[in-house]
Design a protein around this motif. Structure first.
Motif, PDB file in Angstrom:
ATOM      1  N   GLY A 182      65.851  12.228  16.607  1.00 21.44           N
ATOM      2  CA  GLY A 182      67.211  11.758  16.770  1.00 21.44           C
ATOM      3  C   GLY A 182      67.966  12.506  17.853  1.00 21.44           C
ATOM      4  N   ILE A 183      69.096  11.937  18.228  1.00 21.43           N
ATOM      5  CA  ILE A 183      70.000  12.558  19.191  1.00 21.43           C
ATOM      6  C   ILE A 183      71.354  12.695  18.502  1.00 21.43           C
ATOM      7  N   TYR A 184      71.727  13.929  18.179  1.00 20.44           N
ATOM      8  CA  TYR A 184      73.009  14.122  17.509  1.00 20.44           C
ATOM      9  C   TYR A 184      74.098  14.399  18.535  1.00 20.44           C
ATOM     10  N   SER A 185      75.323  14.114  18.147  1.00 17.32           N
ATOM     11  CA  SER A 185      76.503  14.412  18.956  1.00 17.32           C
ATOM     12  C   SER A 185      77.657  14.654  18.003  1.00 17.32           C
ATOM     13  N   ILE A 186      78.767  15.131  18.534  1.00 12.20           N
ATOM     14  CA  ILE A 186      79.970  15.361  17.737  1.00 12.20           C
ATOM     15  C   ILE A 186      81.066  14.450  18.273  1.00 12.20           C
ATOM     16  N   ASN A 187      81.632  13.614  17.412  1.00 12.40           N
ATOM     17  CA  ASN A 187      82.624  12.647  17.871  1.00 12.40           C
ATOM     18  C   ASN A 187      84.001  13.288  18.030  1.00 12.40           C
ATOM     19  N   SER A 188      84.980  12.491  18.410  1.00  6.96           N
ATOM     20  CA  SER A 188      86.322  13.014  18.693  1.00  6.96           C
ATOM     21  C   SER A 188      87.007  13.586  17.461  1.00  6.96           C
ATOM     22  N   ASP A 189      86.520  13.228  16.273  1.00 10.85           N
ATOM     23  CA  ASP A 189      87.076  13.766  15.027  1.00 10.85           C
ATOM     24  C   ASP A 189      86.339  15.014  14.563  1.00 10.85           C
ATOM     25  N   GLY A 190      85.390  15.478  15.380  1.00 10.06           N
ATOM     26  CA  GLY A 190      84.632  16.673  15.016  1.00 10.06           C
ATOM     27  C   GLY A 190      83.527  16.422  14.023  1.00 10.06           C
ATOM     28  N   GLN A 191      83.145  15.155  13.828  1.00 10.65           N
ATOM     29  CA  GLN A 191      82.085  14.813  12.885  1.00 10.65           C
ATOM     30  C   GLN A 191      80.748  14.650  13.613  1.00 10.65           C
ATOM     31  N   PHE A 192      79.667  15.046  12.934  1.00 10.91           N
ATOM     32  CA  PHE A 192      78.336  14.883  13.501  1.00 10.91           C
ATOM     33  C   PHE A 192      77.889  13.431  13.346  1.00 10.91           C
ATOM     34  N   GLU A 193      77.336  12.914  14.429  1.00 13.63           N
ATOM     35  CA  GLU A 193      76.737  11.582  14.425  1.00 13.63           C
ATOM     36  C   GLU A 193      75.319  11.700  14.971  1.00 13.63           C
ATOM     37  N   VAL A 194      74.471  10.732  14.623  1.00 16.11           N
ATOM     38  CA  VAL A 194      73.101  10.782  15.119  1.00 16.11           C
ATOM     39  C   VAL A 194      72.581   9.370  15.373  1.00 16.11           C
ATOM     40  N   ALA A 195      71.856   9.220  16.480  1.00 10.48           N
ATOM     41  CA  ALA A 195      71.235   7.945  16.848  1.00 10.48           C
ATOM     42  C   ALA A 195      69.736   8.152  17.006  1.00 10.48           C
ATOM     43  N   THR A 196      68.989   7.106  16.844  1.00 12.86           N
ATOM     44  CA  THR A 196      67.546   7.189  17.024  1.00 12.86           C
ATOM     45  C   THR A 196      67.192   7.324  18.510  1.00 12.86           C
ATOM     46  N   THR A 197      66.047   7.937  18.774  1.00 13.12           N
ATOM     47  CA  THR A 197      65.552   8.001  20.152  1.00 13.12           C
ATOM     48  C   THR A 197      64.820   6.720  20.525  1.00 13.12           C
ATOM     49  N   GLY A 198      64.645   5.837  19.545  1.00  7.95           N
ATOM     50  CA  GLY A 198      63.907   4.600  19.809  1.00  7.95           C
ATOM     51  C   GLY A 198      62.545   4.623  19.146  1.00  7.95           C
ATOM     52  N   ASN A 199      61.498   4.425  19.908  1.00  8.04           N
ATOM     53  CA  ASN A 199      60.128   4.360  19.386  1.00  8.04           C
ATOM     54  C   ASN A 199      59.794   5.604  18.577  1.00  8.04           C
ATOM     55  N   GLN A 200      59.479   5.421  17.297  1.00  6.88           N
ATOM     56  CA  GLN A 200      59.174   6.540  16.410  1.00  6.88           C
ATOM     57  C   GLN A 200      57.678   6.662  16.119  1.00  6.88           C
ATOM     58  N   GLY A 201      56.846   6.013  16.928  1.00  8.40           N
ATOM     59  CA  GLY A 201      55.410   6.108  16.728  1.00  8.40           C
ATOM     60  C   GLY A 201      54.911   7.536  16.884  1.00  8.40           C
ATOM     61  N   SER A 202      53.872   7.900  16.132  1.00  9.66           N
ATOM     62  CA  SER A 202      53.355   9.270  16.166  1.00  9.66           C
ATOM     63  C   SER A 202      52.667   9.604  17.484  1.00  9.66           C
ATOM     64  N   GLY A 203      52.410   8.577  18.303  1.00  6.15           N
ATOM     65  CA  GLY A 203      51.835   8.838  19.617  1.00  6.15           C
ATOM     66  C   GLY A 203      52.851   8.780  20.740  1.00  6.15           C
ATOM     67  N   ALA A 204      54.114   8.475  20.395  1.00  5.35           N
ATOM     68  CA  ALA A 204      55.168   8.321  21.413  1.00  5.35           C
ATOM     69  C   ALA A 204      55.861   9.659  21.629  1.00  5.35           C
ATOM     70  N   PHE A 205      55.236  10.521  22.421  1.00  8.87           N
ATOM     71  CA  PHE A 205      55.762  11.876  22.538  1.00  8.87           C
ATOM     72  C   PHE A 205      57.027  11.947  23.385  1.00  8.87           C
ATOM     73  N   SER A 206      57.305  10.943  24.180  1.00  7.98           N
ATOM     74  CA  SER A 206      58.548  10.972  24.959  1.00  7.98           C
ATOM     75  C   SER A 206      59.760  11.063  24.045  1.00  7.98           C
ATOM     76  N   SER A 207      59.616  10.617  22.799  1.00  7.06           N
ATOM     77  CA  SER A 207      60.728  10.705  21.844  1.00  7.06           C
ATOM     78  C   SER A 207      61.109  12.154  21.575  1.00  7.06           C
ATOM     79  N   MET A 208      60.140  13.081  21.645  1.00  6.11           N
ATOM     80  CA  MET A 208      60.443  14.505  21.450  1.00  6.11           C
ATOM     81  C   MET A 208      61.257  15.045  22.618  1.00  6.11           C
ATOM     82  N   HIS A 209      60.972  14.556  23.800  1.00  9.92           N
ATOM     83  CA  HIS A 209      61.723  15.001  24.976  1.00  9.92           C
ATOM     84  C   HIS A 209      63.186  14.586  24.873  1.00  9.92           C
ATOM     85  N   HIS A 210      63.444  13.381  24.397  1.00  6.25           N
ATOM     86  CA  HIS A 210      64.814  12.867  24.331  1.00  6.25           C
ATOM     87  C   HIS A 210      65.585  13.421  23.136  1.00  6.25           C
TER      88      HIS A 210
END
Length: 411
Positions: A353-381
Motif C-alpha cells: 500500500g501507499i499511505y498518506s496523511i490527509n488535510s485532517d491529519g488522518q492516515f489514508e492508504v491506497a493499493t499499489t495495484g497488482n498484488q501478485g506474488s511475482g509483481a515485485f514493482s509493487s514493493m518499489h511503489h
C-alpha cells in the motif's frame, strides 16, 4: 476458496511464536572498538564513566556574570573572555562580567549568561537590557548524562543515534554479541544470473539481491552461495556447506509442491522441519527447521513472497539470535482505505500500500495495484503493508484497515 486457501494452516502468529520460542541468542561475546561497532548488539550495560558535560558551560554566545549585580545597575566591566577549550582562569568579582562563547566553561564567580543580542557594547563597558534569573543559559555539570548512569542497556543494537553518545562518554571499546552468520542461496533451473541472456523459460534471479540487502540491514554477516540448480545432490551439498559455515541457512524456492521442489525432501532427510506452510498471503510455502547445528528458513520462490516472509518471520528471529532484546516490530496503525482491496477469507494478507496523511491529519492508504506474488514493482511503489486479517474478506473504500509502516531495513 482458492487453491492456496487451505483450511488448518498454521497462523502467522503461531508460526512466529514457534520460531521465537525455539531460538536463543548466540553465546559468543567479543570486544570491539567503537569505530567498528555500528550495527553490533551490546552484550553488557554501558555505565557512564564521566559527567556530560563535565563542567558547567554556556548555552549561547554572550556574557557571564552574577545575576545579583544587575539588581541596581545595568552596566558591568568586561574583564576577560572564555572560549570553548580555552576557559577564563580568573574569578569574576562584583561589578564584572566575562565574554563567553557557546560551550565554554562558566567562569568562577558567575551564575548566569546573557545572550549578546541583549547587550550594548562600548569597549569593556557592557550594558545589559534584561534582568536575568540565576542559572539562565547555563548547562550544569551532568546536564545530559550523570556519572554512573546506565546510558545503554544490554541487548541494544547500535545505530547512528548511539555511536555519538558512546563517543561523548570517551568509551573506546566494549563487549558485543557476535553477528549471526547467514548463508543463503536461490534454487531453480529456471534462474539465471543478472547480465546473462535469457533462454526460453528462464528468468533472472532477483531474490538473492533482496535477501542479501535485507540480511545485511538486519545486522548479519552473509555468505552468498549463488544459484543452486534443481539437482538433489547439488542441493544436498549446498545445505551441508551452508549449515557447516553459518548459524542460519536461508533459501528461496524449492519448498512448494512441484515435482522438482527438492528442498523439503532433503531437509526431511538431513535435518528437521518444524513446520511447513502457514496461513499467510503471499508466502504460504514457508518452512522452518534445523539442519546440523544451523537454523533453516525456506522462503517461497516468488519475489514478493520471499521478501515478505524474510521481513515478517526471519527478521525478528535474527534479532533474537543476535541478542537484540530491544528489537521492536514494525509500527502498525489504523488508516482509511481510499481504494478497494481484493481479499478472500482464509489467510492473513499483506498487500502493498501507499499511505498518506490527509488535510485532517488522518492516515489514508491506497493499493499499489497488482498484488501478485511475482509483481515485485509493487514493493518499489509501496511505503507500507496493508495487513488484512485472516478471516476478513474484500475491503471497500472508506473502511478502516491496519497498515504496517516499513522499518529502516526497507530503506
Amino acid at each position: 476458496m482458492g487453491c492456496c486457501d487451505v483450511p488448518g494452516l498454521m497462523t502467522i502468529e503461531t508460526a512466529l511464536d514457534n520460531i521465537m520460542t525455539q531460538v536463543s541468542p548466540l553465546a559468543t561475546i567479543t570486544t570491539v572498538a567503537l569505530t567498528d561497532a555500528m550495527g553490533m548488539v551490546l552484550a553488557e550495560d554501558i555505565l557512564s564513566p564521566i559527567n556530560v558535560p563535565p563542567f558547567a558551560n554556556s548555552a549561547m554566545d554572550g556574557y557571564a556574570l552574577r545575576a545579583a549585580d544587575l539588581e541596581h545597575t545595568d552596566t558591568l566591566t568586561m574583564i576577560g573572555k572564555s572560549f570553548a577549550g580555552i576557559p577564563f582562569t580568573g574569578t569574576c568579582e562584583a561589578g564584572q562580567c566575562v565574554r563567553i562563547m557557546t560551550g565554554a566553561e562558566i567562569p568562577a564567580g558567575t551564575d548566569v549568561v546573557i545572550m549578546q543580542e541583549e547587550t550594548h557594547v562600548d569597549g569593556n563597558s557592557i550594558q545589559f537590557n534584561v534582568k536575568p534569573k540565576a542559572n539562565d543559559n547555563i548547562r550544569p555539570i551532568g546536564d545530559d548524562v550523570h556519572y554512573g548512569e546506565t546510558v545503554l542497556v544490554k541487548g541494544t543494537r547500535l545505530t547512528a543515534r548511539e555511536m555519538p553518545l558512546l563517543a561523548s562518554l570517551g568509551i573506546a571499546s566494549f563487549a558485543v554479541y557476535r553477528r549471526p552468520k547467514v548463508a543463503f542461496f536461490s534454487t531453480g533451473d529456471e534462474l539465471r544470473p543478472v547480465g546473462e541472456t535469457l533462454a526460453a523459460g528462464q528468468i533472472y534471479d532477483s531474490n538473492r539481491y533482496g535477501m542479501k540487502a535485507l540480511l545485511e540491514k538486519f545486522g548479519c554477516d552473509v555468505l552468498d552461495l549463488g544459484i543452486i540448480p534443481d539437482c538433489p545432490e547439488k542441493l544436498r551439498q549446498a545445505f551441508i556447506t551452508a549449515s557447516t559455515d553459518a548459524d542460519v541457512v536461508v533459501t528461496s524456492g524449492g519448498v512448494s509442491v512441484g515435482e522438482a521442489d527438492y528442498t523439503k525432501d532433503i531437509l526431511d532427510q538431513e535435518g528437521k522441519i518444524g513446520f511447513w506452510k502457514i496461513a499467510m498471503k503471499p508466502g504460504k510455502p514457508f518452512a522452518f527447521g534445523t539442519i546440523n547445528n544451523a537454523w533453516f528458513c525456506g522462503l517461497p520462490g516468488n519475489p514478493v513472497s520471499a521478501m515478505l516472509t524474510l521481513y515478517q518471520l526471519v527478521q525478528p528471529m535474527l534479532a533474537k539470535l543476535a541478542g537484540h532484546s530491544q528489537y521492536q516490530p514494525p509500527v502498525r496503525l489504523q488508516a482509511k482505505a481510499t481504494s478497494m482491496f481484493k481479499k478472500r477469507p482464509g489467510r492473513t494478507d499483506f498487500q502493498r500500500g501507499i499511505y498518506s496523511i490527509n488535510s485532517d491529519g488522518q492516515f489514508e492508504v491506497a493499493t499499489t495495484g497488482n498484488q501478485g506474488s511475482g509483481a515485485f514493482s509493487s514493493m518499489h511503489h509501496a511505503n507500507c503493508f496493508v495487513v488484512l486479517e485472516q478471516d476478513r474478506g474484500r475491503v471497500e473504500a472508506g473502511e478502516l484497515v491496519t497498515i504496517e509502516m516499513f522499518n529502516h531495513t526497507m530503506y
